[in-house]
Design a protein around this motif. Sequence first.
Motif, PDB file in Angstrom:
ATOM      1  N   LEU A 203       0.838  -1.200   0.000  1.00 47.50           N
ATOM      2  CA  LEU A 203       0.000   0.000   0.000  1.00 47.50           C
ATOM      3  C   LEU A 203       0.871   1.247   0.000  1.00 47.50           C
ATOM      4  O   LEU A 203       1.662   1.464   0.919  1.00 47.50           O
ATOM      5  N   ILE A 204       0.722   2.064  -1.033  1.00 51.45           N
ATOM      6  CA  ILE A 204       1.369   3.368  -1.040  1.00 51.45           C
ATOM      7  C   ILE A 204       0.434   4.357  -0.384  1.00 51.45           C
ATOM      8  O   ILE A 204      -0.755   4.394  -0.696  1.00 51.45           O
ATOM      9  N   THR A 205       0.975   5.140   0.537  1.00 53.96           N
ATOM     10  CA  THR A 205       0.146   6.160   1.163  1.00 53.96           C
ATOM     11  C   THR A 205       1.026   7.307   1.625  1.00 53.96           C
ATOM     12  O   THR A 205       2.200   7.116   1.924  1.00 53.96           O
ATOM     13  N   HIS A 206       0.468   8.533   1.626  1.00 44.07           N
ATOM     14  CA  HIS A 206       1.225   9.628   2.240  1.00 44.07           C
ATOM     15  C   HIS A 206       0.706   9.881   3.648  1.00 44.07           C
ATOM     16  O   HIS A 206       1.134  10.809   4.312  1.00 44.07           O
ATOM     17  N   ASP A 207      -0.223   9.027   4.085  1.00 43.83           N
ATOM     18  CA  ASP A 207      -0.827   9.168   5.407  1.00 43.83           C
ATOM     19  C   ASP A 207      -0.144   8.185   6.359  1.00 43.83           C
ATOM     20  O   ASP A 207      -0.377   6.978   6.329  1.00 43.83           O
ATOM     21  N   VAL A 208       0.733   8.716   7.187  1.00 42.09           N
ATOM     22  CA  VAL A 208       1.529   7.866   8.079  1.00 42.09           C
ATOM     23  C   VAL A 208       0.638   7.122   9.074  1.00 42.09           C
ATOM     24  O   VAL A 208       0.889   5.962   9.407  1.00 42.09           O
ATOM     25  N   ALA A 209      -0.438   7.780   9.527  1.00 37.58           N
ATOM     26  CA  ALA A 209      -1.367   7.118  10.448  1.00 37.58           C
ATOM     27  C   ALA A 209      -2.029   5.912   9.761  1.00 37.58           C
ATOM     28  O   ALA A 209      -2.207   4.852  10.372  1.00 37.58           O
ATOM     29  N   GLU A 210      -2.359   6.079   8.482  1.00 37.23           N
ATOM     30  CA  GLU A 210      -2.937   4.971   7.707  1.00 37.23           C
ATOM     31  C   GLU A 210      -1.922   3.826   7.602  1.00 37.23           C
ATOM     32  O   GLU A 210      -2.272   2.649   7.760  1.00 37.23           O
ATOM     33  N   ALA A 211      -0.669   4.183   7.359  1.00 39.66           N
ATOM     34  CA  ALA A 211       0.382   3.169   7.213  1.00 39.66           C
ATOM     35  C   ALA A 211       0.504   2.313   8.477  1.00 39.66           C
ATOM     36  O   ALA A 211       0.503   1.083   8.406  1.00 39.66           O
ATOM     37  N   VAL A 212       0.581   2.951   9.630  1.00 39.33           N
ATOM     38  CA  VAL A 212       0.780   2.165  10.862  1.00 39.33           C
ATOM     39  C   VAL A 212      -0.514   1.495  11.324  1.00 39.33           C
ATOM     40  O   VAL A 212      -0.476   0.525  12.071  1.00 39.33           O
ATOM     41  N   ALA A 213      -1.663   2.009  10.866  1.00 34.93           N
ATOM     42  CA  ALA A 213      -2.931   1.365  11.230  1.00 34.93           C
ATOM     43  C   ALA A 213      -3.100   0.049  10.477  1.00 34.93           C
ATOM     44  O   ALA A 213      -3.670  -0.910  11.005  1.00 34.93           O
ATOM     45  N   LEU A 214      -2.602  -0.004   9.236  1.00 35.45           N
ATOM     46  CA  LEU A 214      -2.927  -1.141   8.372  1.00 35.45           C
ATOM     47  C   LEU A 214      -1.801  -2.157   8.213  1.00 35.45           C
ATOM     48  O   LEU A 214      -2.059  -3.339   8.033  1.00 35.45           O
ATOM     49  N   ALA A 215      -0.556  -1.701   8.254  1.00 43.08           N
ATOM     50  CA  ALA A 215       0.532  -2.557   7.763  1.00 43.08           C
ATOM     51  C   ALA A 215       1.245  -3.335   8.872  1.00 43.08           C
ATOM     52  O   ALA A 215       1.183  -2.986  10.045  1.00 43.08           O
ATOM     53  N   ASP A 216       1.912  -4.409   8.454  1.00 43.10           N
ATOM     54  CA  ASP A 216       2.845  -5.128   9.325  1.00 43.10           C
ATOM     55  C   ASP A 216       4.187  -4.412   9.366  1.00 43.10           C
ATOM     56  O   ASP A 216       4.971  -4.587  10.299  1.00 43.10           O
ATOM     57  N   ARG A 217       4.433  -3.637   8.307  1.00 42.13           N
ATOM     58  CA  ARG A 217       5.787  -3.124   8.091  1.00 42.13           C
ATOM     59  C   ARG A 217       5.665  -1.865   7.231  1.00 42.13           C
ATOM     60  O   ARG A 217       4.857  -1.849   6.301  1.00 42.13           O
ATOM     61  N   VAL A 218       6.440  -0.849   7.554  1.00 40.97           N
ATOM     62  CA  VAL A 218       6.396   0.402   6.802  1.00 40.97           C
ATOM     63  C   VAL A 218       7.779   0.675   6.219  1.00 40.97           C
ATOM     64  O   VAL A 218       8.778   0.679   6.951  1.00 40.97           O
ATOM     65  N   LEU A 219       7.828   0.876   4.921  1.00 44.21           N
ATOM     66  CA  LEU A 219       9.081   1.231   4.256  1.00 44.21           C
ATOM     67  C   LEU A 219       9.039   2.713   3.926  1.00 44.21           C
ATOM     68  O   LEU A 219       8.063   3.194   3.352  1.00 44.21           O
ATOM     69  N   VAL A 220      10.095   3.423   4.287  1.00 43.81           N
ATOM     70  CA  VAL A 220      10.205   4.825   3.900  1.00 43.81           C
ATOM     71  C   VAL A 220      11.150   4.894   2.703  1.00 43.81           C
ATOM     72  O   VAL A 220      12.307   4.487   2.792  1.00 43.81           O
ATOM     73  N   LEU A 221      10.593   5.376   1.589  1.00 46.59           N
ATOM     74  CA  LEU A 221      11.383   5.497   0.374  1.00 46.59           C
ATOM     75  C   LEU A 221      11.913   6.928   0.295  1.00 46.59           C
ATOM     76  O   LEU A 221      11.125   7.884   0.292  1.00 46.59           O
ATOM     77  N   ARG A 222      13.232   7.067   0.284  1.00 43.73           N
ATOM     78  CA  ARG A 222      13.821   8.409   0.228  1.00 43.73           C
ATOM     79  C   ARG A 222      15.098   8.368  -0.589  1.00 43.73           C
ATOM     80  O   ARG A 222      15.921   7.467  -0.405  1.00 43.73           O
ATOM     81  N   ASP A 223      15.252   9.322  -1.476  1.00 45.85           N
ATOM     82  CA  ASP A 223      16.432   9.408  -2.338  1.00 45.85           C
ATOM     83  C   ASP A 223      16.680   8.091  -3.078  1.00 45.85           C
ATOM     84  O   ASP A 223      17.829   7.659  -3.232  1.00 45.85           O
TER      85      ASP A 223
END
Length: 257
Positions: A203-223
């Motif tokens: 799931l791609i999201t710009h909503d960090v609260a959505e990310a931690v509500a739904l996922a097992d794992r959050v990847l931050v893509l930067r540079d």
Amino acid sequence: MMVPLRAAAPSPEVQDQATVAGKGLELAFEGVTKAFGDVGVLKGLDLVIPAGQFVAVVGRSGGGKTTLMRLIAGLDGPTGGAIRIDGTARRGLQPDVRLLFQDARLLPWQRVLSNVGIARDPGWKARAQALLAEVGLAERAGDWPYVLSGGQKQRVALARALVTEPGILLLDEPFGALDALTRADMHRLLTRVWRQHGFTAILITHDVAEAVALADRVLVLRDGRVAEDITVDIPRSARATGAPRLAELERRILSAV
Ligand SMILES: Nc1ncnc2c1ncn2[C@@H]1O[C@H](COP(=O)(O)OP(=O)(O)O)[C@@H](O)[C@H]1O
Ligand SMILES: [Mg+2]
């Protein structure tokens, strides 16, 4: 009437596991790079997503999130490296990978049932009807798409994505255009179908609260790289109440974006 699509869902006691048994597929990135002309967008991704895991990807606009989805779906090829699905490097369109976008992209000249049952093999109607029941739209099978709300259209798009029982479901900001209450409904629905079907979810999201509500794992893509790889080590049953640990994870993600 429900048509059994697969083996019975795990019992409620085991439903909070990070990974459910099912037909989810493992996804592996090996030194994946992607450039458009001279501009490097992805600069080396090395990462394994186990079968059935629910991963959220966050990052700034233009950071390469949609590009990453297109590579996984086989809509575009990497410049370097390989993407393996269950160990096999594959290129080109992946039939076991389905995509959900911010707009539902329904066919306006087809009724809801036909929008879900895209493959017209024997039994498609019963399967499409069962999926519509799963997303709470059993009564809307005969409607035209234009009479549905934005959230209902996304439910139809979700049913359509699931009708071929994909091993990987890619969701590119699918709830971005929905109001907060509808988004909360969609979160519950997505969690339920993920548990039921066992696909690997990205799931791609710009909503960090959505990310931690739904996922097992959050990847931050930067540079062009995975700057943070964060495990959401809070049971789903405890997330809705806003545990302090969730806020801590949100802060950590926001500082990495
Ligand atoms: N087909 C393309 N041709 C050229 N540049 C592209 C193409 N697709 C994406 N880009 C560029 O790649 C970068 C990442 O885009 P994208 O993956 O859409 O980012 P995100 O989804 O994170 O907002 C952007 O700078 C974008 O302009
Ligand atoms: Mg994007």
